[in-house]
Design a protein around this motif. Structure first.
Motif, PDB file in Angstrom:
ATOM      1  N   SER A  75       1.054  -1.358  -0.004  1.00  0.00           N
ATOM      2  CA  SER A  75       0.064  -0.045  -0.124  1.00  0.00           C
ATOM      3  C   SER A  75       0.971   1.125  -0.058  1.00  0.00           C
ATOM      4  N   GLY A  76       1.774   1.349  -0.819  1.00  0.00           N
ATOM      5  CA  GLY A  76       2.890   2.217  -0.798  1.00  0.00           C
ATOM      6  C   GLY A  76       4.116   1.269  -1.074  1.00  0.00           C
ATOM      7  N   THR A  77       5.337   2.026  -0.618  1.00  0.00           N
ATOM      8  CA  THR A  77       6.527   1.339  -0.392  1.00  0.00           C
ATOM      9  C   THR A  77       7.377   1.292   0.739  1.00  0.00           C
ATOM     10  N   ASN A  78       7.754   0.201   1.162  1.00  0.00           N
ATOM     11  CA  ASN A  78       8.714   0.425   2.289  1.00  0.00           C
ATOM     12  C   ASN A  78      10.067   0.448   1.455  1.00  0.00           C
ATOM     13  N   TYR A  79      11.119   1.220   2.128  1.00  0.00           N
ATOM     14  CA  TYR A  79      12.417   1.291   1.621  1.00  0.00           C
ATOM     15  C   TYR A  79      13.438   1.074   2.975  1.00  0.00           C
ATOM     16  N   ALA A  80      14.082  -0.094   2.928  1.00  0.00           N
ATOM     17  CA  ALA A  80      15.012  -0.715   4.060  1.00  0.00           C
ATOM     18  C   ALA A  80      16.105   0.014   3.345  1.00  0.00           C
ATOM     19  N   ILE A  81      17.011   0.770   4.011  1.00  0.00           N
ATOM     20  CA  ILE A  81      18.099   1.406   3.756  1.00  0.00           C
ATOM     21  C   ILE A  81      19.258   1.479   4.598  1.00  0.00           C
ATOM     22  N   THR A  82      20.447   0.673   4.280  1.00  0.00           N
ATOM     23  CA  THR A  82      21.518   0.544   4.913  1.00  0.00           C
ATOM     24  C   THR A  82      22.508   1.927   4.320  1.00  0.00           C
ATOM     25  N   PHE A  83      22.956   2.712   5.089  1.00  0.00           N
ATOM     26  CA  PHE A  83      23.876   3.768   4.755  1.00  0.00           C
ATOM     27  C   PHE A  83      25.046   4.188   5.727  1.00  0.00           C
ATOM     28  N   GLN A  84      25.900   4.835   5.175  1.00  0.00           N
ATOM     29  CA  GLN A  84      27.190   5.080   5.992  1.00  0.00           C
ATOM     30  C   GLN A  84      27.320   6.709   6.011  1.00  0.00           C
ATOM     31  N   LEU A  85      27.692   7.003   7.121  1.00  0.00           N
ATOM     32  CA  LEU A  85      27.907   8.658   7.518  1.00  0.00           C
ATOM     33  C   LEU A  85      29.372   8.894   7.128  1.00  0.00           C
ATOM     34  N   ASP A  86      29.712  10.040   7.170  1.00  0.00           N
ATOM     35  CA  ASP A  86      31.343  10.200   6.643  1.00  0.00           C
ATOM     36  C   ASP A  86      32.161  10.169   8.049  1.00  0.00           C
ATOM     37  N   ASN A  87      31.592   9.599   9.357  1.00  0.00           N
ATOM     38  CA  ASN A  87      32.313   9.231  10.465  1.00  0.00           C
ATOM     39  C   ASN A  87      32.671   7.960  10.550  1.00  0.00           C
ATOM     40  N   GLY A  88      31.917   7.219   9.524  1.00  0.00           N
ATOM     41  CA  GLY A  88      32.250   5.660   9.360  1.00  0.00           C
ATOM     42  C   GLY A  88      31.025   4.741  10.018  1.00  0.00           C
ATOM     43  N   GLU A  89      30.253   5.529  10.673  1.00  0.00           N
ATOM     44  CA  GLU A  89      29.085   4.658  11.331  1.00  0.00           C
ATOM     45  C   GLU A  89      28.177   4.189  10.106  1.00  0.00           C
ATOM     46  N   VAL A  90      27.662   3.020  10.373  1.00  0.00           N
ATOM     47  CA  VAL A  90      26.993   2.333   9.298  1.00  0.00           C
ATOM     48  C   VAL A  90      25.428   2.097   9.929  1.00  0.00           C
ATOM     49  N   TRP A  91      24.432   2.682   9.477  1.00  0.00           N
ATOM     50  CA  TRP A  91      23.054   2.612  10.089  1.00  0.00           C
ATOM     51  C   TRP A  91      22.122   2.042   9.037  1.00  0.00           C
ATOM     52  N   HIS A  92      21.170   1.620   9.725  1.00  0.00           N
ATOM     53  CA  HIS A  92      19.847   0.860   8.873  1.00  0.00           C
ATOM     54  C   HIS A  92      18.726   1.457   9.479  1.00  0.00           C
ATOM     55  N   THR A  93      17.672   1.775   8.355  1.00  0.00           N
ATOM     56  CA  THR A  93      16.360   2.360   8.671  1.00  0.00           C
ATOM     57  C   THR A  93      15.403   1.816   7.822  1.00  0.00           C
ATOM     58  N   ILE A  94      14.019   1.941   8.132  1.00  0.00           N
ATOM     59  CA  ILE A  94      12.999   1.555   7.129  1.00  0.00           C
ATOM     60  C   ILE A  94      12.016   2.771   7.027  1.00  0.00           C
ATOM     61  N   VAL A  95      11.804   3.359   5.947  1.00  0.00           N
ATOM     62  CA  VAL A  95      10.831   4.486   5.705  1.00  0.00           C
ATOM     63  C   VAL A  95       9.742   3.955   4.793  1.00  0.00           C
ATOM     64  N   TRP A  96       8.619   4.354   5.136  1.00  0.00           N
ATOM     65  CA  TRP A  96       7.149   4.063   4.087  1.00  0.00           C
ATOM     66  C   TRP A  96       7.005   5.188   3.394  1.00  0.00           C
ATOM     67  N   ARG A  97       6.634   5.008   2.169  1.00  0.00           N
ATOM     68  CA  ARG A  97       6.066   5.957   1.362  1.00  0.00           C
ATOM     69  C   ARG A  97       4.855   5.620   0.702  1.00  0.00           C
ATOM     70  N   ASP A  98       3.878   6.493   1.368  1.00  0.00           N
ATOM     71  CA  ASP A  98       2.459   6.172   1.005  1.00  0.00           C
ATOM     72  C   ASP A  98       2.096   6.386  -0.646  1.00  0.00           C
ATOM     73  N   LEU A  99       0.856   6.076  -0.940  1.00  0.00           N
ATOM     74  CA  LEU A  99       0.628   6.325  -2.292  1.00  0.00           C
ATOM     75  C   LEU A  99       0.358   7.673  -2.860  1.00  0.00           C
ATOM     76  N   LYS A 100       0.437   8.566  -2.005  1.00  0.00           N
ATOM     77  CA  LYS A 100       0.438   9.905  -2.037  1.00  0.00           C
ATOM     78  C   LYS A 100       1.847  10.662  -2.068  1.00  0.00           C
ATOM     79  N   GLY A 101       2.759   9.742  -1.828  1.00  0.00           N
ATOM     80  CA  GLY A 101       4.027  10.418  -2.035  1.00  0.00           C
ATOM     81  C   GLY A 101       4.678  10.925  -0.795  1.00  0.00           C
ATOM     82  N   ASN A 102       3.864  10.475   0.401  1.00  0.00           N
ATOM     83  CA  ASN A 102       4.362  11.133   1.836  1.00  0.00           C
ATOM     84  C   ASN A 102       5.529  10.182   2.174  1.00  0.00           C
TER      85      ASN A 102
END
Length: 120
Positions: A75-102
């Protein structure tokens, strides 16, 4: 006598089976409808999803790179994202984008990695 031996053997078998539960699945399946899929390229929508998270993080570090993006259609899209900051830390998060783009963060950024995807 044979009846007693049969009962003892049956009980021993049941006890042995109950002590060896099946191991938990070690990877996240990708071959089912609704499962997460690895994205080969980082879409503008995934970049916007991560921007939503970065705006809420309490850090002075900047984004170095996006390591991995998985998507799941729900009912939209979940984005499971793994990313690295410039201090070397690696983080993981999930963001939902609804059908209206929020965009809405559904799993705050964490250093706990996602479960690996199963090989196809």
């Amino acid at each position: 006598m044979l009846k007693t031996i049969a009962i003892i053997c049956s009980a021993a078998t049941l006890i042995a089976c109950s002590q060896n539960p099946r191991p938990a699945e070690q990877c996240m399946p990708t071959n089912m409808p609704g499962s997460y899929q690895l994205q080969e390229t980082v879409s503008p929508e995934a970049q916007q999803a991560l921007a939503t998270v970065l705006a809420q993080m309490n850090t002075s570090a900047k984004l170095d790179k996006i390591i991995e993006v998985r998507t799941q259609v729900v009912s939209g899209t979940n984005y499971a994202i793994t990313f690295q900051l410039d201090n070397g830390e690696v983080w993981h998060t999930i963001v939902w984008r609804d059908l209206k783009g929020n965009y809405k963060m559904t799993q705050p950024a964490s250093k706990t990695p996602f479960q690996p995807l199963c090989a196809k």
